[in-house]
Design a protein around this motif. Structure first.
Motif, PDB file in Angstrom:
ATOM      1  N   ARG A  66       0.769  -1.167   0.183  1.00 52.60           N
ATOM      2  CA  ARG A  66       0.226   0.066  -0.098  1.00 52.60           C
ATOM      3  C   ARG A  66       0.584   1.181  -0.013  1.00 52.60           C
ATOM      4  NH1 ARG A  66      -3.416  -2.837   3.784  1.00 52.60           N
ATOM      5  NH2 ARG A  66      -2.258  -1.784   5.454  1.00 52.60           N
ATOM      6  N   THR A  67       2.101   1.039   0.080  1.00 51.13           N
ATOM      7  CA  THR A  67       2.925   2.351   0.052  1.00 51.13           C
ATOM      8  C   THR A  67       2.982   2.986  -1.286  1.00 51.13           C
ATOM      9  OG1 THR A  67       5.047   0.912  -0.453  1.00 51.13           O
ATOM     10  CG2 THR A  67       4.609   1.337   1.800  1.00 51.13           C
ATOM     11  N   SER A  68       3.309   4.278  -1.373  1.00 51.39           N
ATOM     12  CA  SER A  68       3.330   5.045  -2.660  1.00 51.39           C
ATOM     13  C   SER A  68       4.777   4.831  -3.370  1.00 51.39           C
ATOM     14  CB  SER A  68       3.108   6.497  -2.269  1.00 51.39           C
ATOM     15  OG  SER A  68       4.424   7.000  -1.812  1.00 51.39           O
ATOM     16  N   THR A  69       4.832   5.087  -4.497  1.00 52.18           N
ATOM     17  CA  THR A  69       5.963   5.201  -5.224  1.00 52.18           C
ATOM     18  C   THR A  69       7.299   5.893  -4.718  1.00 52.18           C
ATOM     19  OG1 THR A  69       4.870   4.871  -7.522  1.00 52.18           O
ATOM     20  CG2 THR A  69       7.198   5.344  -7.545  1.00 52.18           C
ATOM     21  N   GLU A  70       6.634   6.699  -4.133  1.00 52.70           N
ATOM     22  CA  GLU A  70       7.962   7.688  -3.442  1.00 52.70           C
ATOM     23  C   GLU A  70       8.476   7.380  -2.045  1.00 52.70           C
ATOM     24  OE1 GLU A  70       4.802   9.084  -4.755  1.00 52.70           O
ATOM     25  OE2 GLU A  70       5.767   9.695  -6.408  1.00 52.70           O
ATOM     26  N   GLU A  71       7.334   6.575  -1.338  1.00 49.30           N
ATOM     27  CA  GLU A  71       7.985   5.937  -0.209  1.00 49.30           C
ATOM     28  C   GLU A  71       8.833   4.816  -0.441  1.00 49.30           C
ATOM     29  OE1 GLU A  71       4.366   6.634   3.011  1.00 49.30           O
ATOM     30  OE2 GLU A  71       3.790   5.243   1.282  1.00 49.30           O
ATOM     31  N   ARG A  72       8.315   4.107  -1.461  1.00 51.10           N
ATOM     32  CA  ARG A  72       9.727   2.856  -1.890  1.00 51.10           C
ATOM     33  C   ARG A  72      10.723   3.554  -2.294  1.00 51.10           C
ATOM     34  NH1 ARG A  72       6.418   0.724  -5.952  1.00 51.10           N
ATOM     35  NH2 ARG A  72       4.517   1.586  -5.275  1.00 51.10           N
ATOM     36  N   HIS A  73      10.679   4.386  -2.960  1.00 54.27           N
ATOM     37  CA  HIS A  73      11.935   5.121  -3.292  1.00 54.27           C
ATOM     38  C   HIS A  73      12.874   5.428  -2.336  1.00 54.27           C
ATOM     39  CE1 HIS A  73      10.407   5.717  -7.888  1.00 54.27           C
ATOM     40  NE2 HIS A  73      10.694   4.443  -7.513  1.00 54.27           N
ATOM     41  N   ARG A  74      12.239   6.176  -1.597  1.00 53.74           N
ATOM     42  CA  ARG A  74      13.032   6.699  -0.303  1.00 53.74           C
ATOM     43  C   ARG A  74      13.638   5.384   0.422  1.00 53.74           C
ATOM     44  NH1 ARG A  74       8.881  10.612   0.340  1.00 53.74           N
ATOM     45  NH2 ARG A  74       8.032   9.109   2.123  1.00 53.74           N
ATOM     46  N   ALA A  75      12.847   4.570   0.552  1.00 51.45           N
ATOM     47  CA  ALA A  75      13.403   3.223   1.250  1.00 51.45           C
ATOM     48  C   ALA A  75      14.637   2.625   0.617  1.00 51.45           C
ATOM     49  CB  ALA A  75      12.448   2.105   1.296  1.00 51.45           C
ATOM     50  N   LEU A  76      14.556   2.627  -0.938  1.00 46.75           N
ATOM     51  CA  LEU A  76      15.678   2.072  -1.658  1.00 46.75           C
ATOM     52  C   LEU A  76      16.922   3.031  -1.417  1.00 46.75           C
ATOM     53  CD1 LEU A  76      13.787   1.031  -4.886  1.00 46.75           C
ATOM     54  CD2 LEU A  76      14.899  -0.494  -3.514  1.00 46.75           C
ATOM     55  N   LEU A  77      16.764   4.245  -1.681  1.00 45.93           N
ATOM     56  CA  LEU A  77      17.751   5.308  -1.521  1.00 45.93           C
ATOM     57  C   LEU A  77      18.225   4.844  -0.068  1.00 45.93           C
ATOM     58  CD1 LEU A  77      16.556   8.301  -3.545  1.00 45.93           C
ATOM     59  CD2 LEU A  77      18.242   6.827  -4.239  1.00 45.93           C
ATOM     60  N   SER A  78      17.495   4.794   0.995  1.00 46.83           N
ATOM     61  CA  SER A  78      18.131   4.604   2.282  1.00 46.83           C
ATOM     62  C   SER A  78      19.109   3.425   2.425  1.00 46.83           C
ATOM     63  CB  SER A  78      16.912   4.450   3.209  1.00 46.83           C
ATOM     64  OG  SER A  78      17.276   4.333   4.419  1.00 46.83           O
ATOM     65  N   ILE A  79      18.612   2.360   1.594  1.00 49.21           N
ATOM     66  CA  ILE A  79      19.400   1.246   1.496  1.00 49.21           C
ATOM     67  C   ILE A  79      20.901   1.414   0.945  1.00 49.21           C
ATOM     68  CG2 ILE A  79      19.629  -1.198   0.538  1.00 49.21           C
ATOM     69  CD1 ILE A  79      16.219  -1.401   1.076  1.00 49.21           C
ATOM     70  N   SER A  80      20.477   2.213  -0.236  1.00 50.70           N
ATOM     71  CA  SER A  80      21.781   2.686  -0.885  1.00 50.70           C
ATOM     72  C   SER A  80      22.974   2.997   0.063  1.00 50.70           C
ATOM     73  CB  SER A  80      21.478   3.651  -2.185  1.00 50.70           C
ATOM     74  OG  SER A  80      22.792   3.880  -2.717  1.00 50.70           O
ATOM     75  N   SER A  81      22.444   4.266   0.793  1.00 49.22           N
ATOM     76  CA  SER A  81      23.488   4.939   1.645  1.00 49.22           C
ATOM     77  C   SER A  81      23.896   4.072   2.835  1.00 49.22           C
ATOM     78  CB  SER A  81      22.327   6.206   2.309  1.00 49.22           C
ATOM     79  OG  SER A  81      23.202   6.881   3.100  1.00 49.22           O
TER      80      SER A  81
END
Length: 420
Positions: free
Chosen positions: A25-40
């Protein structure tokens, strides 16, 4: 919610189901922030990852692992940087969720749309290659899924650290830690538990050697997307440009021999071999390749190892290659069709008719003309990464990127229609 007493796999599968309700149920933006957090987080924890990986590498060396296996197992600064960049690339790709695949209005006024939705909880069973831990978790997150990972015992230290880092990054962005989970029990019963976790896992994807894949396919009651071993071929046709053919064949074998899209057998037209075979042999041997050839190839060099039936079947994953001589394209197609694992096959030719015949006759997930088999890869196909390379024909085939981790749901809107 109180969970009943159960083994680790079913418990984590249940937690993954709960997490999937949130993630889907998360938005595209929320999932993208999570992916960038993992990258960092990966970048910030490079030394911790490398320290854990070194433990796995040293243990595998002590256990007599081959050089190819060590290569698949090893991480370095460059490979960690590549994982971090992969996560950033995923953010730039279109969101595959809730895309309309088909839409129609029926004569009774019902409006029917087929839209893409997440699969749910994806179980991944894999060997060596700790990059798979991050690749698959990231692809699953981008598509609104959760993952339950089971790597081999040889990568236990690395996988524990990678999953811990990813979970910390996810929690920082408000996601459940159970979005990504690891089964770190090295006991073989854990594999069987995953195969029998129907109702807890929505799909199971095995990545590894032929034995592992076959075990999962035969034992699993969970739906399986089958990835395959890569007994890949390059056929050098009579008209192939010598320089181009040698360059491509050498690349397909040596650029990274330990991966599934590396060439394992070079099939050569006898006339081309007679004129250019020595140059091809020299180019391969300069790269450290041991050639297992038939009698025609053996006649060109005393260094050639006599090939037998097993060589045509073998996925070496090393600096070894089989070389088969054929009198025509029909014989080449016959040989490849007999020994192919339906992964990646290439023809090198200047004859367009032969290229079309090869494309029409060879049943593989990826078929090439005048190019190396090494391009069968999620990133090379523009998917950012891959969860595996499917050699089956249902649901997904070839490198499995984001679309392969979705299914469809029919959404029907009406104005009070009834069947009566």
């Amino acid at each position: 919610m109180t969970l009943p007493s159960m083994n680790e796999t079913l418990l984590k599968g249940s937690l993954g189901k709960l997490a999937a309700k949130y993630v889907s149920r998360t938005s595209t933006e929320e999932r993208h922030r999570a992916l960038l957090s993992i990258s960092s987080h990966l970048e910030k924890n490079r030394e911790l990852i490398l320290e854990a990986n070194q433990k796995d590498v040293e243990r595998s060396r002590e256990n007599g692992a081959t050089a190819a296996y060590i290569d698949r197992l090893s991480l370095d600064h460059g490979r960690i940087a590549s994982l971090s960049e992969m996560l950033k690339k995923l953010v730039t790709l279109p969101d595959p969720l809730f895309q309309i695949k088909e839409e129609t209005i029926r004569p009774n006024g019902l409006h029917i749309k087929h839209v893409t939705v997440p699969l749910g909880v994806i179980g991944i069973i894999y060997e060596a290659r700790p990059n798979v831990t991050v690749d698959t978790a990231a692809l699953a997150l981008k598509t609104g899924n959760t993952t339950l990972l089971k790597g081999s015992s040889s990568t236990l230290h690395t996988n524990r650290v990678l999953v811990q880092i990813m979970q910390e990054a996810l929690v920082d962005e408000g996601f459940p830690a159970e979005t990504v989970q690891l089964i770190d029990d090295p006991d073989r019963t854990a594999l069987q538990d995953m195969c029998h976790a129907r109702g807890y896992l929505d799909v199971l994807i095995p990545r590894g050697g032929e034995k592992l894949i076959q075990t999962v396919v035969e034992q699993s009651t969970v739906p399986v997307i089958e990835t395959g071993a890569g007994n890949c071929h390059v056929y050098i046709d009579e008209s192939a440009d010598p320089d181009m053919a040698i360059n491509v064949a050498v690349d397909a074998k040596t650029q990274r021999p330990s991966v599934c899209n590396a060439c394992e057998t070079i099939v050569v037209h006898k006339e081309w071999l007679a004129e250019n075979g020595q140059k091809l042999i020299t180019a391969l041997e300069e790269k450290g390749v041991s050639i297992h050839g038939d009698r025609h190839v053996q006649e060109l060099s005393e260094t050639i190892i006599e090939a037998d039936e097993d060589d045509w079947k073998t996925e070496y994953l090393s600096l070894d290659v089989a070389m088969k001589t054929v009198p025509d394209i029909g014989s080449a197609i016959s040989h490849i069709s007999t020994y192919s694992t339906f992964h990646s096959e290439s023809i090198l030719t200047e004859n367009d008719h032969h290229a079309r015949l090869f494309f029409a006759s060879i049943d593989a997930a990826a078929v090439y003309h005048n190019a190396s088999t090494r391009f069968t890869d999620g990133e090379e196909f523009g998917y950012g990464a891959e969860v595996g390379i499917s050699t089956q024909k249902l649901h997904a085939r070839g490198p499995m990127g984001l679309p392969a981790l979705t299914t469809t749901k029919a959404i029907i809107s009406g104005t009070g229609q009834t069947k009566a």
